[in-house]
Design an enzyme around this catalytic site. Structure first.
Site, PDB file in Angstrom:
ATOM      1  N   GLY A 186       0.629  -1.267  -0.053  1.00 32.52           N
ATOM      2  CA  GLY A 186      -0.001  -0.041   0.064  1.00 32.52           C
ATOM      3  C   GLY A 186       0.854   1.332   0.149  1.00 32.52           C
ATOM      4  O   GLY A 186       0.506   2.355  -0.726  1.00 32.52           O
ATOM      5  N   ASP A 204       0.335   3.818   4.125  1.00 31.45           N
ATOM      6  CA  ASP A 204      -1.009   4.404   3.125  1.00 31.45           C
ATOM      7  C   ASP A 204      -2.001   4.954   4.201  1.00 31.45           C
ATOM      8  O   ASP A 204      -2.535   6.266   4.023  1.00 31.45           O
ATOM      9  CB  ASP A 204      -1.592   3.539   2.211  1.00 31.45           C
ATOM     10  CG  ASP A 204      -1.870   2.201   2.541  1.00 31.45           C
ATOM     11  OD1 ASP A 204      -1.973   1.906   3.860  1.00 31.45           O
ATOM     12  OD2 ASP A 204      -2.152   1.605   1.570  1.00 31.45           O
ATOM     13  N   ARG A 246      -4.851   0.229  -7.239  1.00 28.67           N
ATOM     14  CA  ARG A 246      -3.629   0.893  -6.574  1.00 28.67           C
ATOM     15  C   ARG A 246      -3.112   1.956  -7.352  1.00 28.67           C
ATOM     16  O   ARG A 246      -2.512   2.970  -6.778  1.00 28.67           O
ATOM     17  CB  ARG A 246      -2.482  -0.092  -6.270  1.00 28.67           C
ATOM     18  CG  ARG A 246      -2.769  -1.192  -5.194  1.00 28.67           C
ATOM     19  CD  ARG A 246      -1.543  -1.747  -4.704  1.00 28.67           C
ATOM     20  NE  ARG A 246      -1.790  -2.939  -3.903  1.00 28.67           N
ATOM     21  CZ  ARG A 246      -2.145  -3.057  -2.734  1.00 28.67           C
ATOM     22  NH1 ARG A 246      -2.208  -2.233  -1.960  1.00 28.67           N
ATOM     23  NH2 ARG A 246      -2.132  -4.197  -1.993  1.00 28.67           N
ATOM     24  N   PHE A 297     -14.525   2.782   2.936  1.00 27.01           N
ATOM     25  CA  PHE A 297     -13.385   2.008   2.312  1.00 27.01           C
ATOM     26  C   PHE A 297     -13.049   2.725   0.937  1.00 27.01           C
ATOM     27  O   PHE A 297     -13.932   3.027   0.049  1.00 27.01           O
ATOM     28  CB  PHE A 297     -14.246   0.694   1.795  1.00 27.01           C
ATOM     29  CG  PHE A 297     -12.710  -0.151   1.645  1.00 27.01           C
ATOM     30  CD1 PHE A 297     -12.063  -0.744   2.650  1.00 27.01           C
ATOM     31  CD2 PHE A 297     -12.350  -0.526   0.301  1.00 27.01           C
ATOM     32  CE1 PHE A 297     -11.053  -1.419   2.432  1.00 27.01           C
ATOM     33  CE2 PHE A 297     -11.434  -1.173  -0.172  1.00 27.01           C
ATOM     34  CZ  PHE A 297     -10.690  -1.810   1.007  1.00 27.01           C
ATOM     35  N   VAL A 298     -11.694   3.206   1.177  1.00 27.67           N
ATOM     36  CA  VAL A 298     -11.082   4.067   0.113  1.00 27.67           C
ATOM     37  C   VAL A 298     -10.109   3.051  -0.642  1.00 27.67           C
ATOM     38  O   VAL A 298      -9.664   2.282  -0.191  1.00 27.67           O
ATOM     39  CB  VAL A 298     -10.773   5.492   0.672  1.00 27.67           C
ATOM     40  CG1 VAL A 298     -11.693   6.405   1.064  1.00 27.67           C
ATOM     41  CG2 VAL A 298      -9.499   4.991   1.739  1.00 27.67           C
ATOM     42  N   LYS A 310      -8.102   7.307   9.309  1.00 26.79           N
ATOM     43  CA  LYS A 310      -9.727   7.142   9.379  1.00 26.79           C
ATOM     44  C   LYS A 310      -9.757   7.981  10.840  1.00 26.79           C
ATOM     45  O   LYS A 310      -9.352   7.502  11.756  1.00 26.79           O
ATOM     46  CB  LYS A 310      -9.989   5.979   9.293  1.00 26.79           C
ATOM     47  CG  LYS A 310     -10.418   5.483   7.930  1.00 26.79           C
ATOM     48  CD  LYS A 310     -10.813   4.095   7.749  1.00 26.79           C
ATOM     49  CE  LYS A 310     -10.856   3.515   6.333  1.00 26.79           C
ATOM     50  NZ  LYS A 310     -11.102   2.132   6.033  1.00 26.79           N
ATOM     51  N   ASP A 362      -5.939   2.906  10.200  1.00 25.68           N
ATOM     52  CA  ASP A 362      -7.330   2.669  10.532  1.00 25.68           C
ATOM     53  C   ASP A 362      -7.444   2.255  12.122  1.00 25.68           C
ATOM     54  O   ASP A 362      -7.439   3.226  12.832  1.00 25.68           O
ATOM     55  CB  ASP A 362      -7.787   1.369   9.557  1.00 25.68           C
ATOM     56  CG  ASP A 362      -9.124   1.282   9.499  1.00 25.68           C
ATOM     57  OD1 ASP A 362     -10.035   2.073  10.101  1.00 25.68           O
ATOM     58  OD2 ASP A 362      -9.545   0.358   9.179  1.00 25.68           O
TER      59      ASP A 362
END
Ligand code: IMP
Ligand code: MG
Length: 194
Positions: free
Chosen positions: A54, A110, A175, A162-163, A141, A113
């Site tokens: 990520g 990235d 990606r 959810f991104v 988040k 969460d």
């Protein structure tokens, strides 16, 4: 060269909405690079540890905006696989190779969460006894942290959705989007991807 928004438009059908435009990401990455450069002004060499896959695009851009000598290594942690929520506790799949003892280390990811992935990586790297250990995430988040992790550098705070894009994936797709958007619910489990 294609303009970022035009490229992004090709993915429009899978996204509920755009969240962060490519130009906004690039501007913020420059600011983060400057902040990191200032923070490590008195450090001879900084060691970046990217959590892959990520953090790949973010790390590639960010490291070029850091005006200090850096070394780069990567660590791979078990991912969400084809889910939008973690299936199990994060496991280290690929370890780093550089020596971190007495080094100034900056972990790059990235998105932060629940924080479990970052906590696991920090525990792993702390065993090497680095001189300092700091965290940089592009996204965080809001109101989702379940563990005591405090990032030192954050690009953007985002809502709990959810991104995908700019490194963030669903089942290894999306990606390469130059910007970040919210993935449509019906695109989160297409049977043809199994
Ligand atoms: P955490 O362990 O709950 O903090 O999750 C961090 C990892 O989950 C990140 O490295 C991402 O790979 C993944 N992740 C969390 N939220 C999202 C999202 O909205 N889209 C894509 N990946 C996500
Ligand atoms: Mg990740």
């Amino acid at each position: 060269m294609q303009d970022g928004r035009t490229t992004f438009a090709a993915w429009e059908q899978d996204l509920d909405r755009f969240l962060i435009a490519p130009e906004e990401i690039q501007a913020r990455v420059q600011e983060l690079g400057q902040a990191i450069t200032n923070h490590y002004a008195n450090v001879d060499e900084l060691t970046l540890v990217a959590i892959i896959n990520g953090a790949l695009p973010f790390t590639a851009d960010l490291m070029r905006s850091i005006q200090r000598p850096v070394r780069l290594d990567c660590i791979r942690v078990s991912s969400y696989q084809d889910q939008t929520r973690p299936a199990s506790k994060p496991q280290i799949l690929d370890r780093i190779h550089l020596d971190l003892h007495d080094r100034h280390v900056l972990i790059i990811d990235d998105i932060l969460d629940t924080g479990h992935t970052m906590k696991r990586v920090m525990r792993e790297l702390q065993q090497e006894k680095p001189a300092s250990l700091a965290l940089c995430v592009l996204l965080q988040k809001e109101d989702r942290l379940e563990v005591a992790v405090k990032p030192d550098f954050v690009g953007f705070g985002i809502p709990d959705e959810f991104v995908v894009g700019y490194g963030l994936d669903f089942a290894e797709r999306y990606r390469n989007l130059p910007g970040i958007g919210v993935l449509k619910a019906e695109c989160q489990n297409p049977p043809e991807w199994n």
